[in-house]
Design a protein around this motif. Structure first.
Motif, PDB file in Angstrom:
ATOM      1  N   VAL A  48      46.328  -9.409  30.436  1.00  0.00           N
ATOM      2  CA  VAL A  48      47.083  -8.941  29.273  1.00  0.00           C
ATOM      3  C   VAL A  48      47.542  -7.492  29.400  1.00  0.00           C
ATOM      4  CG1 VAL A  48      46.041 -10.606  27.691  1.00  0.00           C
ATOM      5  CG2 VAL A  48      44.947  -8.367  28.033  1.00  0.00           C
ATOM      6  N   GLY A  49      47.148  -6.823  30.460  1.00  0.00           N
ATOM      7  CA  GLY A  49      47.583  -5.445  30.619  1.00  0.00           C
ATOM      8  C   GLY A  49      47.224  -4.883  31.976  1.00  0.00           C
ATOM      9  N   MET A  50      47.863  -3.768  32.301  1.00  0.00           N
ATOM     10  CA  MET A  50      47.568  -3.040  33.532  1.00  0.00           C
ATOM     11  C   MET A  50      47.590  -1.555  33.190  1.00  0.00           C
ATOM     12  SD  MET A  50      49.629  -2.815  37.216  1.00  0.00           S
ATOM     13  CE  MET A  50      49.817  -4.578  37.386  1.00  0.00           C
ATOM     14  N   LEU A  51      46.539  -0.855  33.613  1.00  0.00           N
ATOM     15  CA  LEU A  51      46.427   0.586  33.410  1.00  0.00           C
ATOM     16  C   LEU A  51      46.342   1.273  34.766  1.00  0.00           C
ATOM     17  CD1 LEU A  51      43.618   0.548  30.669  1.00  0.00           C
ATOM     18  CD2 LEU A  51      46.089   0.694  30.299  1.00  0.00           C
ATOM     19  N   TYR A  52      46.820   2.517  34.827  1.00  0.00           N
ATOM     20  CA  TYR A  52      46.732   3.262  36.085  1.00  0.00           C
ATOM     21  C   TYR A  52      46.624   4.750  35.805  1.00  0.00           C
ATOM     22  CZ  TYR A  52      51.548   4.889  35.710  1.00  0.00           C
ATOM     23  OH  TYR A  52      52.691   5.520  35.295  1.00  0.00           O
ATOM     24  N   ARG A  53      46.083   5.479  36.766  1.00  0.00           N
ATOM     25  CA  ARG A  53      45.938   6.935  36.682  1.00  0.00           C
ATOM     26  C   ARG A  53      47.174   7.592  37.280  1.00  0.00           C
ATOM     27  NH1 ARG A  53      40.698   9.484  36.577  1.00  0.00           N
ATOM     28  NH2 ARG A  53      41.921  11.370  36.953  1.00  0.00           N
ATOM     29  N   PRO A  54      48.101   8.105  36.469  1.00  0.00           N
ATOM     30  CA  PRO A  54      49.334   8.679  37.002  1.00  0.00           C
ATOM     31  C   PRO A  54      49.111   9.975  37.782  1.00  0.00           C
ATOM     32  CG  PRO A  54      49.206   9.052  34.650  1.00  0.00           C
ATOM     33  CD  PRO A  54      48.058   8.147  35.017  1.00  0.00           C
ATOM     34  N   ARG A  56      46.841  10.201  40.005  1.00  0.00           N
ATOM     35  CA  ARG A  56      46.279   9.786  41.299  1.00  0.00           C
ATOM     36  C   ARG A  56      47.142   8.797  42.064  1.00  0.00           C
ATOM     37  NH1 ARG A  56      39.842   8.968  40.029  1.00  0.00           N
ATOM     38  NH2 ARG A  56      39.378  11.169  39.671  1.00  0.00           N
ATOM     39  N   ILE A  57      47.833   7.914  41.351  1.00  0.00           N
ATOM     40  CA  ILE A  57      48.645   6.891  42.026  1.00  0.00           C
ATOM     41  C   ILE A  57      49.991   6.751  41.323  1.00  0.00           C
ATOM     42  CG2 ILE A  57      46.607   5.620  42.832  1.00  0.00           C
ATOM     43  CD1 ILE A  57      47.250   3.470  40.688  1.00  0.00           C
ATOM     44  N   ASP A  58      50.962   6.215  42.066  1.00  0.00           N
ATOM     45  CA  ASP A  58      52.263   5.895  41.474  1.00  0.00           C
ATOM     46  C   ASP A  58      52.121   4.656  40.597  1.00  0.00           C
ATOM     47  OD1 ASP A  58      53.545   7.982  42.804  1.00  0.00           O
ATOM     48  OD2 ASP A  58      54.035   6.717  44.542  1.00  0.00           O
ATOM     49  N   GLN A  59      53.030   4.501  39.664  1.00  0.00           N
ATOM     50  CA  GLN A  59      53.024   3.324  38.805  1.00  0.00           C
ATOM     51  C   GLN A  59      53.144   2.079  39.676  1.00  0.00           C
ATOM     52  OE1 GLN A  59      56.324   2.993  36.040  1.00  0.00           O
ATOM     53  NE2 GLN A  59      55.059   1.844  34.600  1.00  0.00           N
ATOM     54  N   PRO A  60      52.136   1.188  39.636  1.00  0.00           N
ATOM     55  CA  PRO A  60      52.127   0.035  40.544  1.00  0.00           C
ATOM     56  C   PRO A  60      53.086  -1.084  40.159  1.00  0.00           C
ATOM     57  CG  PRO A  60      50.175   0.046  39.165  1.00  0.00           C
ATOM     58  CD  PRO A  60      50.913   1.295  38.854  1.00  0.00           C
ATOM     59  N   ALA A  61      53.449  -1.147  38.880  1.00  0.00           N
ATOM     60  CA  ALA A  61      54.360  -2.186  38.390  1.00  0.00           C
ATOM     61  C   ALA A  61      55.037  -1.645  37.133  1.00  0.00           C
ATOM     62  CB  ALA A  61      53.577  -3.469  38.066  1.00  0.00           C
ATOM     63  N   PRO A  62      56.230  -2.124  36.813  1.00  0.00           N
ATOM     64  CA  PRO A  62      56.954  -1.601  35.649  1.00  0.00           C
ATOM     65  C   PRO A  62      56.194  -1.742  34.328  1.00  0.00           C
ATOM     66  CG  PRO A  62      58.402  -2.971  36.989  1.00  0.00           C
ATOM     67  CD  PRO A  62      57.009  -3.115  37.556  1.00  0.00           C
ATOM     68  N   TRP A  63      55.304  -2.713  34.241  1.00  0.00           N
ATOM     69  CA  TRP A  63      54.577  -2.953  32.988  1.00  0.00           C
ATOM     70  C   TRP A  63      53.234  -2.229  32.915  1.00  0.00           C
ATOM     71  CZ3 TRP A  63      50.224  -6.422  33.312  1.00  0.00           C
ATOM     72  CH2 TRP A  63      50.094  -7.068  34.544  1.00  0.00           C
ATOM     73  N   ALA A  64      52.897  -1.445  33.942  1.00  0.00           N
ATOM     74  CA  ALA A  64      51.641  -0.688  33.953  1.00  0.00           C
ATOM     75  C   ALA A  64      51.745   0.516  33.020  1.00  0.00           C
ATOM     76  CB  ALA A  64      51.314  -0.243  35.366  1.00  0.00           C
ATOM     77  N   PRO A  66      50.076   4.230  31.719  1.00  0.00           N
ATOM     78  CA  PRO A  66      49.225   5.314  32.221  1.00  0.00           C
ATOM     79  C   PRO A  66      47.938   5.497  31.409  1.00  0.00           C
ATOM     80  CG  PRO A  66      51.296   6.190  31.342  1.00  0.00           C
ATOM     81  CD  PRO A  66      51.349   4.703  31.208  1.00  0.00           C
ATOM     82  N   ILE A  67      46.866   5.867  32.101  1.00  0.00           N
ATOM     83  CA  ILE A  67      45.594   6.222  31.464  1.00  0.00           C
ATOM     84  C   ILE A  67      45.622   7.724  31.217  1.00  0.00           C
ATOM     85  CG2 ILE A  67      43.086   6.410  31.757  1.00  0.00           C
ATOM     86  CD1 ILE A  67      43.287   3.982  33.688  1.00  0.00           C
ATOM     87  N   GLY A  68      45.453   8.104  29.961  1.00  0.00           N
ATOM     88  CA  GLY A  68      45.439   9.516  29.592  1.00  0.00           C
ATOM     89  C   GLY A  68      44.024  10.072  29.568  1.00  0.00           C
ATOM     90  N   PRO A  69      43.901  11.383  29.466  1.00  0.00           N
ATOM     91  CA  PRO A  69      42.587  12.026  29.516  1.00  0.00           C
ATOM     92  C   PRO A  69      41.656  11.649  28.366  1.00  0.00           C
ATOM     93  CG  PRO A  69      44.352  13.670  29.313  1.00  0.00           C
ATOM     94  CD  PRO A  69      44.997  12.338  29.401  1.00  0.00           C
ATOM     95  N   HIS A  70      42.171  11.134  27.266  1.00  0.00           N
ATOM     96  CA  HIS A  70      41.332  10.801  26.115  1.00  0.00           C
ATOM     97  C   HIS A  70      41.150   9.301  25.931  1.00  0.00           C
ATOM     98  CE1 HIS A  70      41.405  14.984  25.019  1.00  0.00           C
ATOM     99  NE2 HIS A  70      42.725  14.973  25.126  1.00  0.00           N
ATOM    100  N   ASP A  71      41.597   8.502  26.897  1.00  0.00           N
ATOM    101  CA  ASP A  71      41.523   7.049  26.767  1.00  0.00           C
ATOM    102  C   ASP A  71      40.135   6.528  27.098  1.00  0.00           C
ATOM    103  OD1 ASP A  71      44.156   6.859  25.956  1.00  0.00           O
ATOM    104  OD2 ASP A  71      44.917   6.491  27.980  1.00  0.00           O
TER     105      ASP A  71
END
Length: 166
Positions: A48-54, A56-64, A66-71
């Protein structure tokens, strides 16, 4: 079954004709998953979702997203936001999504006990990076970094993680 489904087998996860080694929960595979038991739940779980650390890594898919510092992710059974993404400050039990280690640099979220969670049934069954081969998770499915990134670039929203009783 769709071409984007991930199917757990005794030898790893089958995805698009390949077998990827993985780690599962330290509590094994269970039909009666409970919060804190370390088990991977049997069932068909939608992605149901994809999260990533912007940072550290590039966006892996258009629907990913970003994980923010307060998440954070709430694992406070009995709270109204149990098994949901929340933001700091958060007074109840939770897991940081922005970790010091790379385990959550890229996360696929399943619909286990989501979006309306049943208290005590367990939270946060993610697909994420492993610590090392064979090292168990707290119930999630984990892959080597390169395999996880390859899967994330290809998988589509709505694909399923299928965990049979092994």
């Amino acid at each position: 079954m769709t071409p984007y489904d991930l199917v757990l087998t005794p030898r790893g996860v089958r995805f698009q004709g390949r077998l990827y080694p993985c780690s599962i929960g330290k509590g094994g595979i269970r039909t009666d998953k409970r919060e804190g038991d370390g088990a991977t739940p049997v069932g068909t779980h939608q992605i149901v979702g994809m999260l990533y650390r912007p940072d550290r890594i590039d966006q892996p898919a258009p629907w990913a997203v970003p994980i923010g510092p307060h998440d954070l992710w709430s694992d406070a059974s009995g709270q109204r936001d149990y098994n949901l993404q929340v933001r700091a400050p958060y007074a109840h039990s939770h897991e940081r999504l922005r970790r010091a280690d790379p385990l959550y640099d890229l996360v696929l979220i399943t619909d286990w006990n989501w979006p309306v969670a049943e208290a005590g049934k367990g939270s946060a069954i993610f697909i994420h990076q492993w610590r090392r081969p064979g090292y168990p998770t707290e119930g999630c499915i984990a892959f080597g970094r390169d395999h996880l990134h390859k899967i994330a670039r290809t998988i589509q929203p709505g694909a399923r993680l299928i965990v049979p009783e092994l």
